[in-house]
Design a protein around this motif. Structure first.
Motif, PDB file in Angstrom:
ATOM      1  N   ASP A   5       0.829  -1.195   0.000  1.00 59.43           N
ATOM      2  CA  ASP A   5       0.000   0.000   0.000  1.00 59.43           C
ATOM      3  C   ASP A   5       0.871   1.257   0.000  1.00 59.43           C
ATOM      4  N   GLU A   6       0.252   2.397   0.132  1.00 63.68           N
ATOM      5  CA  GLU A   6       0.970   3.675   0.078  1.00 63.68           C
ATOM      6  C   GLU A   6       2.042   3.802   1.169  1.00 63.68           C
ATOM      7  N   ASN A   7       1.908   3.061   2.237  1.00 67.51           N
ATOM      8  CA  ASN A   7       2.845   3.152   3.351  1.00 67.51           C
ATOM      9  C   ASN A   7       4.000   2.157   3.246  1.00 67.51           C
ATOM     10  N   SER A   8       4.102   1.466   2.126  1.00 68.59           N
ATOM     11  CA  SER A   8       5.180   0.509   1.947  1.00 68.59           C
ATOM     12  C   SER A   8       6.518   1.228   1.875  1.00 68.59           C
ATOM     13  N   PRO A   9       7.580   0.534   2.284  1.00 67.33           N
ATOM     14  CA  PRO A   9       8.910   1.154   2.243  1.00 67.33           C
ATOM     15  C   PRO A   9       9.284   1.617   0.836  1.00 67.33           C
ATOM     16  N   MET A  10       9.954   2.741   0.808  1.00 64.03           N
ATOM     17  CA  MET A  10      10.353   3.328  -0.475  1.00 64.03           C
ATOM     18  C   MET A  10      11.226   2.379  -1.288  1.00 64.03           C
ATOM     19  N   HIS A  11      12.021   1.545  -0.619  1.00 60.85           N
ATOM     20  CA  HIS A  11      12.896   0.650  -1.378  1.00 60.85           C
ATOM     21  C   HIS A  11      12.108  -0.346  -2.215  1.00 60.85           C
ATOM     22  N   GLN A  14      11.238   1.418  -5.346  1.00 60.66           N
ATOM     23  CA  GLN A  14      12.420   1.503  -6.202  1.00 60.66           C
ATOM     24  C   GLN A  14      12.696   0.158  -6.879  1.00 60.66           C
ATOM     25  N   GLU A  15      12.491  -0.929  -6.150  1.00 60.89           N
ATOM     26  CA  GLU A  15      12.678  -2.258  -6.736  1.00 60.89           C
ATOM     27  C   GLU A  15      11.685  -2.482  -7.870  1.00 60.89           C
ATOM     28  N   ILE A  16      10.445  -2.044  -7.671  1.00 59.63           N
ATOM     29  CA  ILE A  16       9.430  -2.174  -8.724  1.00 59.63           C
ATOM     30  C   ILE A  16       9.905  -1.436  -9.975  1.00 59.63           C
ATOM     31  N   LEU A  17      10.387  -0.225  -9.793  1.00 59.08           N
ATOM     32  CA  LEU A  17      10.866   0.572 -10.917  1.00 59.08           C
ATOM     33  C   LEU A  17      12.011  -0.137 -11.647  1.00 59.08           C
ATOM     34  N   PHE A  37      12.287 -10.631 -10.449  1.00 61.46           N
ATOM     35  CA  PHE A  37      10.885 -10.300 -10.660  1.00 61.46           C
ATOM     36  C   PHE A  37       9.985 -11.182  -9.791  1.00 61.46           C
ATOM     37  N   VAL A  38      10.206 -12.481  -9.826  1.00 58.10           N
ATOM     38  CA  VAL A  38       9.380 -13.412  -9.054  1.00 58.10           C
ATOM     39  C   VAL A  38       9.601 -13.202  -7.554  1.00 58.10           C
ATOM     40  N   GLU A  39      10.834 -12.987  -7.145  1.00 63.47           N
ATOM     41  CA  GLU A  39      11.120 -12.738  -5.723  1.00 63.47           C
ATOM     42  C   GLU A  39      10.412 -11.472  -5.238  1.00 63.47           C
ATOM     43  N   LEU A  40      10.441 -10.428  -6.041  1.00 65.87           N
ATOM     44  CA  LEU A  40       9.771  -9.181  -5.676  1.00 65.87           C
ATOM     45  C   LEU A  40       8.264  -9.383  -5.584  1.00 65.87           C
ATOM     46  N   TYR A  41       7.696 -10.089  -6.543  1.00 67.86           N
ATOM     47  CA  TYR A  41       6.264 -10.385  -6.514  1.00 67.86           C
ATOM     48  C   TYR A  41       5.916 -11.156  -5.243  1.00 67.86           C
ATOM     49  N   ASN A  42       6.713 -12.177  -4.933  1.00 63.44           N
ATOM     50  CA  ASN A  42       6.469 -12.971  -3.726  1.00 63.44           C
ATOM     51  C   ASN A  42       6.539 -12.108  -2.467  1.00 63.44           C
ATOM     52  N   LYS A  43       7.469 -11.188  -2.432  1.00 64.55           N
ATOM     53  CA  LYS A  43       7.635 -10.312  -1.265  1.00 64.55           C
ATOM     54  C   LYS A  43       6.422  -9.385  -1.109  1.00 64.55           C
ATOM     55  N   THR A  68       0.308  -3.003 -12.787  1.00 66.97           N
ATOM     56  CA  THR A  68      -0.653  -2.198 -12.040  1.00 66.97           C
ATOM     57  C   THR A  68       0.055  -1.356 -10.978  1.00 66.97           C
ATOM     58  N   LEU A  69       0.979  -1.968 -10.244  1.00 70.05           N
ATOM     59  CA  LEU A  69       1.729  -1.227  -9.233  1.00 70.05           C
ATOM     60  C   LEU A  69       2.613  -0.162  -9.866  1.00 70.05           C
ATOM     61  N   TYR A  70       3.267  -0.526 -10.964  1.00 66.84           N
ATOM     62  CA  TYR A  70       4.122   0.451 -11.642  1.00 66.84           C
ATOM     63  C   TYR A  70       3.284   1.649 -12.095  1.00 66.84           C
ATOM     64  N   ASP A  71       2.159   1.376 -12.725  1.00 68.24           N
ATOM     65  CA  ASP A  71       1.291   2.462 -13.192  1.00 68.24           C
ATOM     66  C   ASP A  71       0.787   3.317 -12.029  1.00 68.24           C
ATOM     67  N   LYS A  72       0.498   2.686 -10.917  1.00 68.08           N
ATOM     68  CA  LYS A  72      -0.004   3.409  -9.752  1.00 68.08           C
ATOM     69  C   LYS A  72       1.059   4.365  -9.206  1.00 68.08           C
ATOM     70  N   TYR A  73       2.297   3.895  -9.120  1.00 61.93           N
ATOM     71  CA  TYR A  73       3.332   4.686  -8.487  1.00 61.93           C
ATOM     72  C   TYR A  73       4.165   5.537  -9.437  1.00 61.93           C
ATOM     73  N   TYR A  74       4.198   5.150 -10.691  1.00 55.86           N
ATOM     74  CA  TYR A  74       5.050   5.883 -11.639  1.00 55.86           C
ATOM     75  C   TYR A  74       4.283   6.380 -12.844  1.00 55.86           C
ATOM     76  N   GLY A  75       2.967   6.102 -12.897  1.00 56.91           N
ATOM     77  CA  GLY A  75       2.058   6.605 -13.897  1.00 56.91           C
ATOM     78  C   GLY A  75       2.528   6.619 -15.331  1.00 56.91           C
ATOM     79  N   GLU A  76       2.460   5.471 -15.955  1.00 57.91           N
ATOM     80  CA  GLU A  76       2.815   5.422 -17.356  1.00 57.91           C
ATOM     81  C   GLU A  76       1.752   4.710 -18.128  1.00 57.91           C
TER      82      GLU A  76
END
Length: 76
Positions: A5-11, A14-17, A37-43, A68-76
């Motif tokens: 959610d919006e309160n997730s750590p900034m890192h 950055q990993e999503i980006l 990619f899979v590790e990040l999704y699992n996390k 969906t997360l990328y679009d939400k946070y980085y709007g593309e």
């Protein structure tokens, strides 16, 4: 259900980006990128997909969720 959610750590944002830049075409350029990619999704989603999965529908679900997360946070 998502755990991110919006309160997730900034890192995590950055990993999503970083991961998204490599997989945005829908195909990971190498095995290491796919693993990250899979590790990040699992996390983020608290799942337990194997990092070497070749399940097309599983990978597609992960890709769409990450987009969906990328679009939400980085709007593309």
């Amino acid at each position: 259900e998502r755990e991110y959610d919006e309160n997730s750590p900034m890192h995590l944002k950055q990993e999503i980006l970083c991961v998204w830049q490599k997989i945005k075409t829908g195909k990971a350029p190498d095995v290491e990128t796919k693993k990250k990619f899979v590790e990040l999704y699992n996390k983020i989603y608290k799942t337990n997909y194997k990092t070497n999965t070749n399940c097309a529908s599983c990978l597609n679900q992960m890709y769409n969720a990450m987009k969906t997360l990328y679009d939400k946070y980085y709007g593309e």
